[in-house]
Design an enzyme around this catalytic site. Structure first.
Site, short mmCIF file in Angstrom:
data_model
loop_
_atom_site.label_atom_id
_atom_site.label_comp_id
_atom_site.label_asym_id
_atom_site.label_seq_id
_atom_site.Cartn_x
_atom_site.Cartn_y
_atom_site.Cartn_z
N GLY A 59 -23.35 -30.81 -14.04
CA GLY A 59 -22.99 -32.11 -14.59
C GLY A 59 -23.77 -32.40 -15.85
N GLU A 175 -19.97 -19.45 -11.70
CA GLU A 175 -18.51 -19.59 -11.63
C GLU A 175 -17.79 -19.13 -12.89
OE1 GLU A 175 -20.01 -23.80 -12.80
OE2 GLU A 175 -20.75 -21.97 -11.85
N SER A 227 12.77 -30.17 -11.77
CA SER A 227 12.89 -30.06 -13.23
C SER A 227 13.32 -28.66 -13.65
CB SER A 227 11.55 -30.38 -13.88
OG SER A 227 10.58 -29.42 -13.48
N GLY A 228 13.34 -27.72 -12.71
CA GLY A 228 13.60 -26.34 -13.07
C GLY A 228 12.32 -25.56 -13.24
N GLY A 229 11.18 -26.28 -13.29
CA GLY A 229 9.88 -25.63 -13.38
C GLY A 229 9.47 -25.07 -12.03
N ILE A 230 8.53 -24.16 -12.04
CA ILE A 230 8.11 -23.46 -10.84
C ILE A 230 7.52 -24.41 -9.79
CG2 ILE A 230 5.84 -22.88 -11.78
CD1 ILE A 230 7.89 -20.54 -9.61
N ASP A 231 6.79 -25.44 -10.23
CA ASP A 231 6.11 -26.33 -9.29
C ASP A 231 7.09 -27.13 -8.44
OD1 ASP A 231 3.94 -25.39 -10.74
OD2 ASP A 231 3.85 -27.16 -12.02
N SER A 232 8.02 -27.80 -9.11
CA SER A 232 8.97 -28.63 -8.37
C SER A 232 9.91 -27.77 -7.53
CB SER A 232 9.77 -29.52 -9.32
OG SER A 232 10.56 -28.77 -10.21
N LYS A 372 -1.88 -23.28 -10.54
CA LYS A 372 -0.60 -22.72 -10.97
C LYS A 372 -0.42 -21.27 -10.53
CE LYS A 372 2.09 -24.14 -13.77
NZ LYS A 372 3.39 -24.84 -13.64
#
Length: 516
Positions: A59, A175, A227-232, A372
């Site tokens: 931080g 990380e 939307s046609g996107g991979i997520d939706s 993603k």
């Protein structure tokens, strides 16, 4: 993921580091589930189903400052393994009786360190190794019962441990990729110290998601914004597997789509998924609401609210709709509502921070703890076609946030043509799957140019091409000059209204991928 159903997991307390999401990714890459909480999370919430260990992030604050962020100090009495990173290590020292002070010799970047033993978190590592440092403060005096296990030329306590309590602190950032053996350090902490099994995987996520969706939805119907996107699409297919015809998919054309996108999405659905899709052309409605609006956050809020209103109207028509399904991902949540402790909100996503305060539908977000690349892996397991899996991310507010300033139909038409050329050239040169995103931003300025023997005064377009693994960080791509030249020449020659193309060479951070 419902907390009570997690078996083995790691809690990450966020103190505002830009690298906190990378900690979560490293833990998941080791096949252990992880979840990020703000540093001030209530202890009972954390212990509803106790984690196998706790990681305290870095931080920007100094632990000795009056307003420095502090977690509930009782976590050090839980008999759980704890790993503090940078600020987290300094907090351990400060809380448990040590002393942290500003150093006259700050360390930034790659630093060589020497391990004083090769046990526990350093098991199997060489005595000399490289790590990534970013600090002006250091642990000056160790807390009681702690010992130093690594040092550098300028820092005596690069790493420390209270072995009996299983509390570790490292001044560096394991990380980031600049710490080559960082993944090994995490695996040592997870497997040897926390006694986690590498059992979390996406197959178990799919099984658990199906069960949770069924349980949550019950007999109600769900309306999905796709939307046609991979997520939706992944969210829709998972939900359809769980509840079948209780799911009703809607594709809204908001007038901010790319060239041919409305037709392409309907074609993808029809040819690949056995789910009915209701297409609604609401482009005029959205463009009317956006008329004259320049501020990006206002654009996002308007679009988010209008989406919800269209969904609500259709929910009334279908009947017995309780949930709105969205393909929200972890980075969306983090950037939109500042889930991260003391860090600031970056921007609202229309499907998170852009939602109106009052709405009749409850939100269903089965992917909200995934990155993603994890969603793409699920899509592969669900046997999605390659063209869908590798479709580049496209923002929910669409081209509205790639037009700097007010959104007008003329500008949308210009940007669509330029965007299509960029896509064609990137695909032609075999780069589409290799880059994260490639697109244009229409600038609110006009510049003088010459075409033939005539003077022109047209818009300038910025070309943006970035590489990334999850969208949380990104770097601009060193595209060969020949390809850049081809893209620029085609846009200037073929798109009426643009006479200049520039290339954006800024990374995220400090810039964002999208301009608005």
């Amino acid at each position: 993921m419902k907390t009570e159903k997690k078996k083995e997991w790691i809690a990450i307390l966020d103190f505002g580091s830009q690298y906190t999401q990378l900690i979560s990714r490293r833990v998941r890459e080791a096949k252990v589930y992880s979840e990020i909480f703000p540093y001030y999370v209530e202890l009972n919430k954390l212990l509803e189903n106790p984690p196998k260990g706790i990681i305290l992030s870095g931080g920007p604050a100094s632990v000795y400052e009056k307003q420095a962020p502090r977690c509930n100090e009782k976590i050090f009495e839980l008999d759980l393994p704890i790993l503090g990173i940078c600020y987290g290590a300094q907090l351990i020292a400060q809380v448990l009786g040590g002393k942290v002070a500003k150093t006259s010799q700050a360390e930034y970047g790659r630093i060589n360190i020497i391990l004083d033993n090769q046990e526990d978190i350093f098991y199997g590592l060489p005595t000399n190794t490289t790590c990534w440092m970013s600090h002006q403060d250091l642990v000056k005096d160790l807390p009681l019962n702690f010992k130093i296990i690594a040092h550098s030329e300028n820092t005596k306590a690069v790493a420390m441990v209270n072995k009996s309590k299983k509390i570790y602190g490292v001044q560096f950032h394991p990380e980031v990729t600049h710490t080559p053996l960082g993944k090994k350090i995490f695996k040592n902490f997870l497997y040897h110290i926390c006694r986690c099994n590498p059992s979390w995987n996406l197959e178990s996520f799919i099984r658990q998601s199906l069960s949770e969706i069924k349980e949550k939805v019950g007999d109600w119907k769900v309306i999905a914004g796709v939307s046609g996107g991979i997520d939706s699409l992944v969210a829709a297919v998972l939900t359809h597997q769980a509840i079948g015809n209780q799911l009703h998919c809607i594709f809204i054309n908001n007038g901010l789509l790319r060239k041919g996108e409305a037709e392409e999405v309907q074609k993808i659905f029809k040819e690949n998924f056995k789910i009915d899709l209701n297409y609604i052309d609401a482009s005029n409605r959205f463009l009317d609401k956006l008329r004259g609006v320049s501020a990006p956050e206002v654009k996002r809020k308007i679009i988010g609210e209008e989406f919800i209103r269209v969904f609500e109207e259709n929910a009334e028509r279908i009947g017995k709709i309780k949930y709105l399904l969205q393909g929200t991902l972890y980075p969306d949540v983090i950037e939109s509502i500042s889930l991260k402790g003391p860090s600031s909100k970056i921007k609202s996503h229309h499907n998170v921070g852009g939602l109106p305060e009052e709405m009749n539908l409850k939100i269903l977000e089965p992917l909200k703890y995934l990155f993603k690349d994890e969603v793409r892996k699920i899509a592969k397991k669900l046997k999605f076609p390659q063209e869908v899996i590798w479709r580049q991310p496209f923002p929910g507010p669409g081209l509205s946030i790639r037009i700097i300033g007010p959104v007008e139909k003329e500008k949308l038409d210009i940007l669509r043509e330029a965007d299509e050329i960029i896509k064609q050239e990137i695909k032609k040169n075999g780069l589409y799957k290799k880059v994260w995103q490639s697109f244009g931003i229409l600038l609110p300025i006009k510049t003088v140019g010459v075409m033939g023997d005539s003077r022109t005064y047209d818009f300038a377009l910025t070309l943006r091409i970035v590489s990334s693994s999850d969208g949380m960080t990104a770097d601009w791509v060193k595209i060969p000059y020949k390809i850049l030249g081809e893209i620029s020449n085609r846009i200037i020659n073929e798109v009426k209204g643009i006479n200049r193309v520039v290339y954006d060479i800024s990374s995220k951070p400090p810039a964002t991928i999208e301009w608005e």
